[in-house]
Scaffold this active site. Structure first.
Site, mmCIF file in Angstrom:
data_model
loop_
_atom_site.group_PDB
_atom_site.id
_atom_site.type_symbol
_atom_site.label_atom_id
_atom_site.label_comp_id
_atom_site.label_asym_id
_atom_site.label_seq_id
_atom_site.Cartn_x
_atom_site.Cartn_y
_atom_site.Cartn_z
ATOM 1 N N ARG A 68 30.265 1.586 104.117
ATOM 2 C CA ARG A 68 29.269 1.760 103.060
ATOM 3 C C ARG A 68 29.622 0.809 101.919
ATOM 4 O O ARG A 68 30.784 0.448 101.736
ATOM 5 C CB ARG A 68 29.263 3.200 102.556
ATOM 6 N N LYS A 115 31.910 9.869 102.188
ATOM 7 C CA LYS A 115 31.193 10.982 101.571
ATOM 8 C C LYS A 115 31.971 12.278 101.761
ATOM 9 O O LYS A 115 32.585 12.505 102.807
ATOM 10 C CB LYS A 115 29.799 11.115 102.189
ATOM 11 N N HIS A 161 23.632 -1.822 103.721
ATOM 12 C CA HIS A 161 23.421 -0.769 104.711
ATOM 13 C C HIS A 161 22.784 -1.321 105.988
ATOM 14 O O HIS A 161 22.942 -0.715 107.057
ATOM 15 C CB HIS A 161 22.578 0.359 104.118
ATOM 16 N N TYR A 211 20.924 6.433 116.090
ATOM 17 C CA TYR A 211 21.168 5.104 116.646
ATOM 18 C C TYR A 211 20.878 5.055 118.142
ATOM 19 O O TYR A 211 20.682 3.972 118.690
ATOM 20 C CB TYR A 211 22.607 4.672 116.356
ATOM 21 N N ARG A 223 25.682 -2.096 108.037
ATOM 22 C CA ARG A 223 26.260 -0.855 108.577
ATOM 23 C C ARG A 223 25.449 -0.373 109.780
ATOM 24 O O ARG A 223 26.013 0.006 110.808
ATOM 25 C CB ARG A 223 26.298 0.204 107.481
ATOM 26 N N HIS A 236 30.615 9.942 109.988
ATOM 27 C CA HIS A 236 29.589 10.981 109.922
ATOM 28 C C HIS A 236 30.220 12.345 110.202
ATOM 29 O O HIS A 236 30.936 12.511 111.187
ATOM 30 C CB HIS A 236 28.487 10.717 110.953
#
Length: 312
Positions: A153, A183, A254, A289, A257, A280
């Site tokens: 990120r 995150k 992004h 994806y 990414r 994630h």
């Protein structure tokens, strides 16, 4: 968007509350302002005061916005704003209940992430701007390679330090890894590919050359004044670089990414590995994806299979 009119004092007070006490970002406050203006305009059109609204009126507002083509995500954002306002109004004693509680926005399909094709991604990563300042060129090339190589990120890239310390992430060039905090404070370690490693070595050889011996900035990527680079600057530099490289679209971090995730999944088929590399928490986030990968396969089928399309 309704015509700009003066908001009711209670709505203005809430905006001041979220700006000064909750310290929301100016962009978020602007979105809240737009949402409250919309709420006030629809309430006035229906002949109601905002503080007198009830759940049936809110549901009708949501239905009207959806019928006008407003995207479900925008409606959800405004509902969140309205819900927060009425919750705060209840604390002030202005309303007895929150009329937005339990009301949800219409469901909309999630858009596919935008990713570059393999050739375009390699073209961007391998681009060399011979006319640029060598110091800036080395930095921008290293940032681009690292974003595509490791799927970081933009905030994770900007937070990287040269070595381990008290920061949120660091580069371990000898081990070929970057350690980042994503995150939710989740830490992960991601491999650095050989081209990115070479670009980082070139950048590290020049990084301190513009600053005096007393310079002690720990950040891996810095601006011309020696301070840590900001995510906004990374966005700007990558956008300019993608245009200079001749790509038909402007690329932001992004996109690289997404490209990293899509290309690794196309090559390996290992969804769990991609989940770990991206950081994630839930694999359902990574599963988007697989849709992107299927879209890629479908396009290849259309172009290659002799019976895929009718011949003219």
């Amino acid at each position: 968007m309704p015509d700009a009119v003066a908001l009711a004092p209670q709505l203005q007070a809430y905006l001041q509350h979220v700006a000064s006490e909750r310290r929301l970002a100016p962009r978020t406050v602007a979105i809240y302002t737009e949402g409250l203006q919309q709420l006030q305009a629809m309430a006035a059109q229906a002949g109601h005061e905002v503080l007198a609204l009830q759940p049936p009126q809110i549901r009708r507002f949501v239905a009207a916005l959806h019928a006008k083509g407003r995207h479900g995500r925008s409606i959800a954002l405004w509902l969140s704003c309205w819900r927060g306002f009425f919750k705060w109004a209840a604390w002030q004693g202005w309303v007895e209940r929150n009329p937005v509680e339990g009301i949800r926005a219409p469901k909309t399909s999630k858009p596919l992430p935008k990713a570059l094709g393999v050739d375009a991604a390699v073209q961007l990563a391998a681009f060399v701007n011979a006319a640029a300042d060598p110091w800036e060129e080395a930095r921008d090339a290293a940032m681009t390679e690292l974003l595509y190589s490791s799927g970081l990120r933009v905030s994770e890239l900007a937070n990287l330090d040269v070595q381990a310390g008290s920061g949120l992430g660091w580069l371990d060039l000898q081990a070929g890894l970057v350690h980042v905090t994503g995150k939710g404070g989740k830490r992960r370690s991601v491999p650095v590919g050989a081209p990115a490693k070479a670009a980082l070595q070139r950048w590290l050889a020049l990084r301190a050359s513009r600053f005096g011996v007393q310079w002690a900035e720990p950040a891996l990527f810095v601006g011309a004044r020696g301070a840590r680079i900001t995510p906004q600057m990374v966005w700007l530099r990558l956008r300019q670089r993608s245009q200079q490289a001749g790509l038909p679209v402007a690329v932001h971090p992004h996109v690289l990414r997404h490209s990293f995730a899509s290309h690794v999944l196309q090559s390996s088929g290992d969804l769990r590995a991609v989940q770990e590399l991206l950081g994630h928490a839930n694999i359902s986030t990574t599963q988007i994806y697989t849709r992107l990968d299927f879209q890629h396969l479908a396009q290849a089928y259309e172009q290659a299979h002799p019976r895929a399309r009718k011949k003219p």
